[in-house]
Design a protein around this motif. Structure first.
Motif, short mmCIF file in Angstrom:
data_model
loop_
_atom_site.label_atom_id
_atom_site.label_comp_id
_atom_site.label_asym_id
_atom_site.label_seq_id
_atom_site.Cartn_x
_atom_site.Cartn_y
_atom_site.Cartn_z
N ALA A 38 94.88 4.77 70.52
CA ALA A 38 94.21 3.48 70.30
C ALA A 38 95.25 2.38 70.11
O ALA A 38 96.30 2.59 69.50
CB ALA A 38 93.30 3.55 69.08
N THR A 39 94.95 1.20 70.62
CA THR A 39 95.85 0.05 70.50
C THR A 39 95.82 -0.47 69.07
O THR A 39 94.76 -0.62 68.45
CB THR A 39 95.40 -1.06 71.47
OG1 THR A 39 95.51 -0.55 72.80
CG2 THR A 39 96.25 -2.31 71.32
N THR A 48 100.89 -6.72 76.90
CA THR A 48 101.41 -5.45 76.41
C THR A 48 100.82 -5.14 75.05
O THR A 48 100.31 -6.04 74.36
CB THR A 48 102.95 -5.49 76.28
OG1 THR A 48 103.29 -6.52 75.34
CG2 THR A 48 103.62 -5.76 77.61
N SER A 49 100.89 -3.89 74.69
CA SER A 49 100.40 -3.47 73.38
C SER A 49 101.03 -2.13 73.02
O SER A 49 101.63 -1.47 73.87
CB SER A 49 98.88 -3.35 73.37
OG SER A 49 98.47 -2.34 74.27
N LEU A 50 100.90 -1.75 71.77
CA LEU A 50 101.38 -0.46 71.30
C LEU A 50 100.23 0.34 70.74
O LEU A 50 99.32 -0.22 70.12
CB LEU A 50 102.44 -0.64 70.19
CG LEU A 50 103.75 -1.31 70.57
CD1 LEU A 50 104.59 -1.57 69.32
CD2 LEU A 50 104.52 -0.44 71.56
N GLU A 54 102.81 5.11 69.31
CA GLU A 54 104.01 4.38 69.74
C GLU A 54 104.61 3.56 68.60
O GLU A 54 105.83 3.44 68.48
CB GLU A 54 103.68 3.47 70.92
CG GLU A 54 103.33 4.21 72.18
CD GLU A 54 102.70 3.33 73.25
OE1 GLU A 54 102.80 3.69 74.43
OE2 GLU A 54 102.10 2.28 72.90
N LEU A 55 103.76 3.00 67.77
CA LEU A 55 104.21 2.15 66.67
C LEU A 55 104.82 2.95 65.53
O LEU A 55 105.82 2.53 64.93
CB LEU A 55 103.05 1.30 66.14
CG LEU A 55 103.35 0.31 65.03
CD1 LEU A 55 104.23 -0.82 65.58
CD2 LEU A 55 102.07 -0.26 64.46
N LEU A 56 104.25 4.13 65.23
CA LEU A 56 104.60 4.81 63.99
C LEU A 56 105.38 6.12 64.14
O LEU A 56 105.89 6.63 63.16
CB LEU A 56 103.33 5.09 63.18
CG LEU A 56 102.56 3.85 62.73
CD1 LEU A 56 101.26 4.25 62.06
CD2 LEU A 56 103.41 3.01 61.79
N VAL A 57 105.42 6.67 65.35
CA VAL A 57 106.09 7.96 65.51
C VAL A 57 107.34 7.77 66.37
O VAL A 57 107.23 7.52 67.57
CB VAL A 57 105.16 9.01 66.16
CG1 VAL A 57 105.88 10.34 66.30
CG2 VAL A 57 103.88 9.17 65.34
N PRO A 58 108.52 7.87 65.75
CA PRO A 58 109.75 7.72 66.53
C PRO A 58 109.86 8.83 67.56
O PRO A 58 109.46 9.96 67.31
CB PRO A 58 110.86 7.82 65.49
CG PRO A 58 110.24 8.33 64.25
CD PRO A 58 108.76 8.18 64.36
#
Length: 155
Positions: A38-39, A48-50, A54-58
């Motif tokens: 989910a975005t 663009t979006s994350l 993508e935002l929280l898991v390296p």
């Protein structure tokens, strides 16, 4: 007399009951699964979006889901603590009204003490929606809401 041994109100009441039960105890793992792709709203600029992943898991070796798990727990808690508006939701849908995310009135006294949300007939023009909300806000102010709560205002 109807063709059925139940009324429209019976149908709405049962739908509201079931809606409330579905939200009462959300599946914790299901919350995480729905988050994965989910975005994240604030990252979406139209081009663009994350996703939450993508935002929280390296990426790469030693990737940690700690930040993702923390967000998942917070979202799960928000769902569990959400107000039961099942009856309202069912009735709005049955009446063909659509909730507005852009129109609300919040009365404040150092913290929110009341909030009015609006739902409109889908074809109602934006100008009419805004005038309706402003008219209700003005009526609240004229009725003395600001005198009773000196810091009250519209949101």
């Amino acid at each position: 007399m109807t063709d059925h041994p139940y009324t429209d109100d019976d149908l709405r009441a049962e739908a509201a009951r079931q809606h409330a039960v579905l939200a009462e105890d959300p599946d914790f793992m299901g919350v995480g699964e729905q988050m994965e792709d989910a975005t994240v709203e604030h990252t979406d600029d139209g081009d663009t979006s994350l996703t939450w992943t993508e935002l929280l898991v390296p990426q790469g070796a030693g990737a940690s889901y700690e930040a993702f798990g923390e967000a998942q727990r917070k979202i799960h808690g928000l769902i569990q603590g959400a107000a039961d508006v099942s009856e309202w939701a069912v009735n709005l849908g049955a009446d063909g009204l659509e909730p507005s995310t852009e129109h609300e009135i919040t009365l404040n006294a150092g913290r929110p003490i009341a909030r009015i949300h609006f739902a409109f007939e889908p074809g109602m023009p934006e100008e009419m929606r805004t005038l309706l909300v402003e008219g209700i806000g003005d009526a609240i102010n004229e009725a003395g809401a600001e005198l009773e709560q000196p810091e009250a205002g519209r949101g």
